[in-house]
Write a protein that holds these residues in place. Structure first.
Motif, PDB file in Angstrom:
ATOM      1  N   VAL A 180       0.840  -1.203   0.000  1.00 32.13           N
ATOM      2  CA  VAL A 180       0.000   0.000   0.000  1.00 32.13           C
ATOM      3  C   VAL A 180       0.877   1.255   0.000  1.00 32.13           C
ATOM      4  O   VAL A 180       0.613   2.214  -0.731  1.00 32.13           O
ATOM      5  N   GLY A 181       1.931   1.250   0.788  1.00 30.69           N
ATOM      6  CA  GLY A 181       2.841   2.390   0.835  1.00 30.69           C
ATOM      7  C   GLY A 181       3.546   2.630  -0.489  1.00 30.69           C
ATOM      8  O   GLY A 181       3.751   3.778  -0.902  1.00 30.69           O
ATOM      9  N   LEU A 182       3.900   1.557  -1.174  1.00 30.76           N
ATOM     10  CA  LEU A 182       4.541   1.681  -2.481  1.00 30.76           C
ATOM     11  C   LEU A 182       3.583   2.282  -3.503  1.00 30.76           C
ATOM     12  O   LEU A 182       3.960   3.176  -4.270  1.00 30.76           O
ATOM     13  N   ILE A 183       2.349   1.841  -3.493  1.00 28.45           N
ATOM     14  CA  ILE A 183       1.339   2.394  -4.407  1.00 28.45           C
ATOM     15  C   ILE A 183       1.093   3.859  -4.097  1.00 28.45           C
ATOM     16  O   ILE A 183       1.033   4.702  -5.004  1.00 28.45           O
ATOM     17  N   LEU A 184       0.941   4.199  -2.822  1.00 27.73           N
ATOM     18  CA  LEU A 184       0.734   5.603  -2.450  1.00 27.73           C
ATOM     19  C   LEU A 184       1.925   6.476  -2.844  1.00 27.73           C
ATOM     20  O   LEU A 184       1.748   7.616  -3.275  1.00 27.73           O
ATOM     21  N   GLY A 185       3.119   5.956  -2.708  1.00 22.20           N
ATOM     22  CA  GLY A 185       4.303   6.710  -3.088  1.00 22.20           C
ATOM     23  C   GLY A 185       4.360   6.988  -4.577  1.00 22.20           C
ATOM     24  O   GLY A 185       4.697   8.099  -5.006  1.00 22.20           O
ATOM     25  N   ILE A 186       4.023   5.995  -5.378  1.00 21.78           N
ATOM     26  CA  ILE A 186       4.033   6.184  -6.829  1.00 21.78           C
ATOM     27  C   ILE A 186       2.960   7.167  -7.257  1.00 21.78           C
ATOM     28  O   ILE A 186       3.207   8.055  -8.089  1.00 21.78           O
ATOM     29  N   VAL A 187       1.767   7.056  -6.676  1.00 24.05           N
ATOM     30  CA  VAL A 187       0.687   7.997  -6.996  1.00 24.05           C
ATOM     31  C   VAL A 187       1.057   9.409  -6.556  1.00 24.05           C
ATOM     32  O   VAL A 187       0.815  10.384  -7.272  1.00 24.05           O
ATOM     33  N   SER A 188       1.668   9.527  -5.397  1.00 20.62           N
ATOM     34  CA  SER A 188       2.086  10.831  -4.897  1.00 20.62           C
ATOM     35  C   SER A 188       3.182  11.445  -5.754  1.00 20.62           C
ATOM     36  O   SER A 188       3.209  12.650  -5.969  1.00 20.62           O
ATOM     37  N   LEU A 189       4.075  10.625  -6.238  1.00 20.46           N
ATOM     38  CA  LEU A 189       5.167  11.113  -7.077  1.00 20.46           C
ATOM     39  C   LEU A 189       4.635  11.761  -8.351  1.00 20.46           C
ATOM     40  O   LEU A 189       5.167  12.752  -8.822  1.00 20.46           O
ATOM     41  N   ARG A 190       3.561  11.221  -8.868  1.00 24.06           N
ATOM     42  CA  ARG A 190       2.973  11.765 -10.091  1.00 24.06           C
ATOM     43  C   ARG A 190       2.032  12.930  -9.833  1.00 24.06           C
ATOM     44  O   ARG A 190       1.921  13.817 -10.664  1.00 24.06           O
ATOM     45  N   GLY A 191       1.350  12.948  -8.702  1.00 29.46           N
ATOM     46  CA  GLY A 191       0.292  13.934  -8.499  1.00 29.46           C
ATOM     47  C   GLY A 191       0.561  15.023  -7.480  1.00 29.46           C
ATOM     48  O   GLY A 191      -0.182  15.989  -7.412  1.00 29.46           O
TER      49      GLY A 191
ATOM     50  N   ARG B 239       7.505  15.335  -3.280  1.00 30.70           N
ATOM     51  CA  ARG B 239       8.428  14.504  -4.048  1.00 30.70           C
ATOM     52  C   ARG B 239       9.448  13.787  -3.155  1.00 30.70           C
ATOM     53  O   ARG B 239       9.671  12.586  -3.291  1.00 30.70           O
ATOM     54  N   THR B 240      10.058  14.495  -2.235  1.00 28.38           N
ATOM     55  CA  THR B 240      11.056  13.878  -1.360  1.00 28.38           C
ATOM     56  C   THR B 240      10.427  12.819  -0.467  1.00 28.38           C
ATOM     57  O   THR B 240      10.981  11.732  -0.296  1.00 28.38           O
ATOM     58  N   GLN B 241       9.266  13.118   0.094  1.00 28.56           N
ATOM     59  CA  GLN B 241       8.571  12.147   0.936  1.00 28.56           C
ATOM     60  C   GLN B 241       8.185  10.915   0.132  1.00 28.56           C
ATOM     61  O   GLN B 241       8.310   9.790   0.613  1.00 28.56           O
ATOM     62  N   ALA B 242       7.724  11.127  -1.092  1.00 32.16           N
ATOM     63  CA  ALA B 242       7.318  10.004  -1.933  1.00 32.16           C
ATOM     64  C   ALA B 242       8.511   9.123  -2.294  1.00 32.16           C
ATOM     65  O   ALA B 242       8.414   7.893  -2.262  1.00 32.16           O
ATOM     66  N   VAL B 243       9.636   9.734  -2.617  1.00 33.75           N
ATOM     67  CA  VAL B 243      10.826   8.958  -2.970  1.00 33.75           C
ATOM     68  C   VAL B 243      11.311   8.145  -1.775  1.00 33.75           C
ATOM     69  O   VAL B 243      11.633   6.954  -1.903  1.00 33.75           O
ATOM     70  N   TRP B 244      11.350   8.745  -0.606  1.00 29.29           N
ATOM     71  CA  TRP B 244      11.751   8.014   0.597  1.00 29.29           C
ATOM     72  C   TRP B 244      10.741   6.918   0.931  1.00 29.29           C
ATOM     73  O   TRP B 244      11.120   5.820   1.357  1.00 29.29           O
TER      74      TRP B 244
END
Length: 100
Positions: free
Chosen positions: A45-56, A61-66
């Protein structure tokens, strides 16, 4: 005398361009998955949220990458441990069958 407020000054926190909720959630799930040993579901779930956050969410961006990094590490740890457990279980089962 009238006062006008520009559209950029009235941006609310719920505005998608200003929000960092998904990136923050990804980071928190990543930290908890690595340090608390959460199983496969939370890092996924965290990986999916990170990828969605990276795009939107450009501000997150930094939080999503970490979050993506930590969740990927947690998932890989669980995959490796599962494969090791299955391998050693198979070795133990076959050695018991063949009496070695």
């Amino acid at each position: 005398m009238s006062t006008t407020v520009s559209a950029s000054a009235t941006a609310t926190p719920s505005d998608p361009a200003m929000s960092t909720a998904k990136g923050t959630a990804s980071l928190v799930l990543g930290i908890c998955s690595v340090f608390a040993g959460w199983t496969f579901f939370a890092p996924a779930v965290g990986l999916i949220l990170g990828i969605v956050s990276l795009r939107g969410e450009p501000r997150a961006r930094t939080q999503a990458v970490w979050g993506i990094t930590l969740n990927a590490i947690a998932m890989s740890i669980w995959i490796i441990l599962t494969l090791l457990a299955l391998t050693f279980g198979w070795i133990a089962a076959t050695s018991a069958i063949f009496g070695q």
